[in-house]
Design a protein around this motif. Structure first.
Motif, PDB file in Angstrom:
ATOM      1  N   GLY A 266     -21.988  -6.581  10.373  1.00  0.00           N
ATOM      2  CA  GLY A 266     -20.619  -7.098  10.280  1.00  0.00           C
ATOM      3  C   GLY A 266     -19.735  -6.423   9.761  1.00  0.00           C
ATOM      4  O   GLY A 266     -20.381  -5.176   9.084  1.00  0.00           O
ATOM      5  N   ASP A 267     -18.285  -6.728   8.743  1.00  0.00           N
ATOM      6  CA  ASP A 267     -17.519  -5.895   8.310  1.00  0.00           C
ATOM      7  C   ASP A 267     -17.324  -6.324   6.910  1.00  0.00           C
ATOM      8  O   ASP A 267     -17.813  -7.795   6.759  1.00  0.00           O
ATOM      9  N   MET A 268     -18.590  -5.968   5.935  1.00  0.00           N
ATOM     10  CA  MET A 268     -18.605  -6.273   4.734  1.00  0.00           C
ATOM     11  C   MET A 268     -17.305  -5.955   3.627  1.00  0.00           C
ATOM     12  O   MET A 268     -17.843  -6.656   2.941  1.00  0.00           O
ATOM     13  N   ASN A 269     -16.583  -5.676   4.219  1.00  0.00           N
ATOM     14  CA  ASN A 269     -15.364  -5.061   3.539  1.00  0.00           C
ATOM     15  C   ASN A 269     -15.998  -4.747   2.206  1.00  0.00           C
ATOM     16  O   ASN A 269     -14.907  -4.670   0.789  1.00  0.00           O
ATOM     17  N   SER A 270     -16.856  -3.585   1.770  1.00  0.00           N
ATOM     18  CA  SER A 270     -17.129  -2.889   0.870  1.00  0.00           C
ATOM     19  C   SER A 270     -18.369  -1.974   1.192  1.00  0.00           C
ATOM     20  O   SER A 270     -18.704  -1.459   2.803  1.00  0.00           O
TER      21      SER A 270
END
Length: 290
Positions: free
Chosen positions: A210-214
């Motif tokens: 997914g989108d880990m935003n990191s």
């Protein structure tokens, strides 16, 4: 022939919508989401992302509620998933039956994929409905179990979740981690670790995507890597029209069954859709052999 296509598309939208009228309130044009040639370049027969024989293709895609740059990119995303020959897709940023999109978006995508199976993992209430993550698998894939794990909000911006499916061959969870607070992200990752621990010693591989935003090298990604192996490439995934950062990933839990990676890429082009318009993220994939 086109008239028949439009009628079938209207029936499909009505079937997947939450209300009885099947109206997509995001668009004044009822055919906007089902235009078959929008963003579709000529197909010269090139296979952009060959899949090795016997491989399972795991795909992760933040679809931005199918409305970042288009009124509705559902059909386009479905066409790209089919072109990619994905075997399972983890999805982020999905609306379900709210006043922004009066439709269960992951169900609508599964219908556009001609009957794929789906699960929705509610992260929070949103605009009189819900918002969260999802997973779709081909219709011939058995789903043994599906469930949602709530992730702690902490000092972050909003509640988050993991949408989980278990099949006879693997377990996969799709999540979208916080983007405002490192403290919150690290707390969410602790729950991810605890979820993986549930399958310690499993004969099935366990995937988290997914989108880990990191970004790679961040405290969050380094924390994930203490328990999970990164399977996906670190090619940039956002923004889709000129990517400068990698924040979308696919991982495998280290203490469950191992896999061999046969290929991985961030997907930047398709014959059957314009990936720069379908979402603000690019999809990523990892091909594995169990």
């Amino acid at each position: 022939m086109k008239k028949v296509y439009y009628i079938l598309s209207a029936l499909l939208l009505a079937f997947t919508a939450c209300g009885t009228d099947g109206k997509d309130i995001n668009s004044d044009d009822p055919w906007e989401w089902s235009k078959p040639d929008e963003g579709k370049p000529d197909n010269d027969g090139t296979v952009y992302y060959p899949k090795a024989e016997g491989s399972v293709r795991i795909m992760s895609y933040n679809v931005g509620a199918f409305s970042k740059y288009m009124s509705n990119s559902t059909e386009m995303v479905a066409a790209m998933i089919l072109e990619a020959e994905a075997d399972v897709v983890g999805l982020n940023e999905l609306d379900s039956c709210n006043t922004r999109h009066n439709v269960n978006q992951v169900k609508a995508l599964a219908a556009a994929l001609d009957g794929w199976k789906w699960t929705f993992g509610r992260a929070m209430s949103y605009k009189d409905g819900a918002y969260g993550n999802g997973v779709v698998v081909p219709r011939n894939t058995d789903i043994i179990d599906s469930y949602t794990i709530a992730l702690p909000k902490g000092t972050g911006s909003e509640p988050r979740s993991i949408a989980v499916v278990e099949t006879p061959d693997y377990i996969l969870g799709a999540a979208h981690l916080d983007h405002t607070s490192e403290e919150s992200v690290l707390g969410q990752i602790e729950v991810v670790h605890a979820w993986g621990q549930k399958y310690k010693g499993s004969s099935k591989p366990v995937f988290f995507c997914g989108d880990m935003n990191s970004r790679p090298g961040s405290a969050a990604i380094n924390s994930i890597l203490t328990k999970w192996e990164m399977l996906s490439s670190t090619e940039n995934t956002i923004p889709s029209n000129a990517p400068t950062s990698c924040i979308d990933f696919i991982f495998r839990y280290r203490d469950a069954a191992s896999v061999k990676v046969t290929g991985t890429h961030t997907m930047t082009r398709f014959h059957n859709g314009d990936v720069t318009k379908a979402s603000d993220h690019l999809p990523v994939y990892a091909d594995v052999v169990f």
